[in-house]
Design an enzyme around this catalytic site. Structure first.
Site, short mmCIF file in Angstrom:
data_model
loop_
_atom_site.label_atom_id
_atom_site.label_comp_id
_atom_site.label_asym_id
_atom_site.label_seq_id
_atom_site.Cartn_x
_atom_site.Cartn_y
_atom_site.Cartn_z
N ASN A 1 52.99 45.14 39.28
CA ASN A 1 54.33 44.59 39.06
C ASN A 1 54.32 43.35 38.16
O ASN A 1 55.30 43.10 37.46
CB ASN A 1 54.94 44.24 40.43
CG ASN A 1 56.10 43.27 40.30
OD1 ASN A 1 57.22 43.66 39.98
ND2 ASN A 1 55.84 41.98 40.52
N TYR B 1 57.12 42.90 24.38
CA TYR B 1 57.48 43.39 25.72
C TYR B 1 57.74 44.90 25.69
O TYR B 1 57.17 45.65 26.50
CB TYR B 1 58.73 42.65 26.21
CG TYR B 1 59.15 43.00 27.62
CD1 TYR B 1 58.41 42.56 28.72
CD2 TYR B 1 60.28 43.77 27.86
CE1 TYR B 1 58.81 42.87 30.01
CE2 TYR B 1 60.68 44.09 29.16
CZ TYR B 1 59.94 43.64 30.23
OH TYR B 1 60.31 43.96 31.52
N LYS C 1 55.44 47.83 27.64
CA LYS C 1 55.99 48.73 28.66
C LYS C 1 55.89 50.19 28.19
O LYS C 1 55.67 51.09 29.01
CB LYS C 1 57.44 48.37 28.99
CG LYS C 1 57.59 47.00 29.69
CD LYS C 1 56.88 46.96 31.05
CE LYS C 1 57.13 45.65 31.79
NZ LYS C 1 56.42 45.56 33.07
N VAL D 1 67.51 43.06 37.09
CA VAL D 1 67.37 42.51 38.44
C VAL D 1 67.44 40.98 38.36
O VAL D 1 66.87 40.37 37.44
CB VAL D 1 66.02 42.95 39.07
CG1 VAL D 1 66.00 42.63 40.55
CG2 VAL D 1 65.78 44.44 38.84
N THR E 1 66.19 37.91 38.83
CA THR E 1 64.91 37.25 39.11
C THR E 1 64.73 36.08 38.13
O THR E 1 65.47 35.98 37.14
CB THR E 1 63.73 38.23 38.90
OG1 THR E 1 63.66 38.51 37.49
CG2 THR E 1 63.88 39.51 39.68
N1 LIG Z 1 64.03 41.34 36.27
C1 LIG Z 1 64.38 42.37 35.52
O1 LIG Z 1 65.56 42.54 35.16
C2 LIG Z 1 63.35 43.39 35.13
C3 LIG Z 1 63.80 44.51 34.42
C4 LIG Z 1 62.88 45.48 34.04
C5 LIG Z 1 61.55 45.32 34.38
N2 LIG Z 1 61.14 44.21 35.07
C6 LIG Z 1 59.71 44.12 35.39
O2 LIG Z 1 59.55 43.81 36.76
C7 LIG Z 1 58.32 43.10 36.97
C8 LIG Z 1 58.58 41.85 37.79
O3 LIG Z 1 59.46 41.00 37.05
P1 LIG Z 1 60.42 39.92 37.72
O4 LIG Z 1 61.74 40.09 37.08
O5 LIG Z 1 60.27 39.95 39.18
O6 LIG Z 1 59.78 38.60 37.07
P2 LIG Z 1 59.37 37.18 37.67
O7 LIG Z 1 60.28 36.76 38.75
O8 LIG Z 1 59.19 36.32 36.48
O9 LIG Z 1 57.97 37.48 38.36
C9 LIG Z 1 56.84 37.82 37.59
C10 LIG Z 1 55.62 37.82 38.48
O10 LIG Z 1 54.49 38.11 37.65
C11 LIG Z 1 53.49 37.14 37.92
N3 LIG Z 1 52.67 36.84 36.76
C12 LIG Z 1 53.08 36.43 35.53
N4 LIG Z 1 52.01 36.12 34.79
C13 LIG Z 1 50.92 36.34 35.56
C14 LIG Z 1 49.52 36.17 35.34
N5 LIG Z 1 49.03 35.71 34.19
N6 LIG Z 1 48.69 36.49 36.34
C15 LIG Z 1 49.15 36.92 37.53
N7 LIG Z 1 50.46 37.11 37.79
C16 LIG Z 1 51.32 36.80 36.80
C17 LIG Z 1 54.25 35.88 38.32
O11 LIG Z 1 53.42 35.06 39.13
P3 LIG Z 1 52.77 33.67 38.66
O12 LIG Z 1 53.68 33.04 37.68
O13 LIG Z 1 52.60 32.92 39.95
O14 LIG Z 1 51.44 34.05 38.09
C18 LIG Z 1 55.37 36.48 39.15
O15 LIG Z 1 54.95 36.65 40.48
C19 LIG Z 1 57.78 42.80 35.57
O16 LIG Z 1 56.77 43.73 35.25
C20 LIG Z 1 58.99 42.99 34.66
O17 LIG Z 1 58.62 43.36 33.37
C21 LIG Z 1 62.01 43.24 35.44
#
Ligand SMILES: NC(=O)c1ccc[n+]([C@@H]2O[C@H](COP(=O)([O-])OP(=O)(O)OC[C@H]3O[C@@H](n4cnc5c(N)ncnc54)[C@H](OP(=O)(O)O)[C@@H]3O)[C@@H](O)[C@H]2O)c1
Length: 250
Positions: A87, A154, A158, A189, A191
């Site tokens: 994730n 990005y 993906k 989402v 986030t």
């Molecule tokens: N939110 C959306 O609308 C959306 C839409 C489509 C897809 N996604 C996908 O959903 C997934 C989760 O995204 P989110 O929206 O929940 O984002 P988020 O709140 O920014 O969370 C991202 C997570 O990834 C971790 N991460 C980032 N860099 C890292 C690193 N170098 N090593 C280890 N962990 C790392 C962060 O932890 P740390 O910073 O503590 O390392 C955090 O726990 C992602 O793959 C994103 O592409 C999100």
């Protein structure tokens, strides 16, 4: 005992997935750079097993050792099913090609694409002998299939992750006990990642007003709802034949 390895558990979708799995009393291994104290407290308050690894998945050389450590903590005879949820993800750099910062670009490819590939490789290697349900879930995005100006790294990461999902399935389907490999796009989402997107420069991301509008009209999905849908797909029946799932299209 069901075991889940969840990357990116410190915030957003990953945190919501880990929280739900803990509440369901599964054994959870979390990975992110920052520890999520509230997950640790939750697990301790209901006495479920949670291990937290503060690891930068951008440092790809750490990944084999990390997975060795995780698998050493498991009693393989006690596991009834096991899943890896890739994730963790980042969206920066958000800007057109010509303006990328080299280090940011490398970090994005390392976290979004190389880390899931290395983690999957280790997961398949360590679980090869287990005749139990095994699954890998790659958290994707609509951006895997649709180009957005400013999101070159990005979208490409993906798209690569979805192709890796397809290749793994092709390989695994030949095996007597295949690993189920899914790619799940969660929709838009609410986030911290979305918050960072709304703070990018207008000129770097022409679609920004659309994302601002969705937020202002409260049209973003909630991480907990999305987490529940993702978890339901890990070992249960799928909505169709395809391993590429978009939650918005269900
Ligand atoms: N939110 C959306 O609308 C959306 C839409 C489509 C897809 N996604 C996908 O959903 C997934 C989760 O995204 P989110 O929206 O929940 O984002 P988020 O709140 O920014 O969370 C991202 C997570 O990834 C971790 N991460 C980032 N860099 C890292 C690193 N170098 N090593 C280890 N962990 C790392 C962060 O932890 P740390 O910073 O503590 O390392 C955090 O726990 C992602 O793959 C994103 O592409 C999100």
């Amino acid at each position: 005992m069901k075991i889940y390895i969840v990357t990116g558990a410190s915030s957003g979708i990953g945190e919501a997935i880990a929280r739900k799995l803990i509440l369901e009393r599964h054994t959870v291994f979390c990975i992110s750079r920052k520890r999520n104290e509230s997950l640790i407290e939750l697990a301790s308050s209901i006495q479920t097993s949670l291990w937290y690894f503060e690891t930068d998945l951008g440092k790809s050389g750490l990944i084999p050792g990390l997975m060795n450590e995780i698998f050493k903590l498991m009693d393989k005879d006690q596991i009834s099913a096991i899943s890896l949820i890739n994730n963790a993800g980042i969206i920066e750099p958000v800007c057109p090609a010509g303006n990328y910062d080299n280090d940011e670009l490398q970090q994005l490819i390392h976290v979004n694409l190389l880390a899931p590939m290395l983690l999957s490789n280790e997961f398949i290697k360590h679980t090869r002998e287990l005749v139990i349900p095994r699954s890998i879930v790659n958290i994707s995005s609509g951006a895997a299939a649709s180009p957005y100006a400013g999101w070159g790294p990005y979208c490409s990461s993906k798209a690569g992750l979805e192709m890796f999902t397809r290749v793994l399935n092709l390989e695994q389907k030949q095996k007597p006990h295949p690993v189920r490999v899914l790619s799940i796009a969660p929709g838009i989402v609410d986030t911290p990642m979305q918050g960072r997107l709304r703070n990018t420069n207008d000129a770097d991301f022409p679609m920004k007003p659309r994302f601002e509008q969705l937020y202002q009209h409260n049209l973003l999905s909630r991480p907990a709802e999305v987490a529940e849908k993702i978890i339901n797909f890990i070992f249960c029946e799928l909505p169709g034949d395809d391993e590429i799932i978009d939650l918005r299209k269900l």
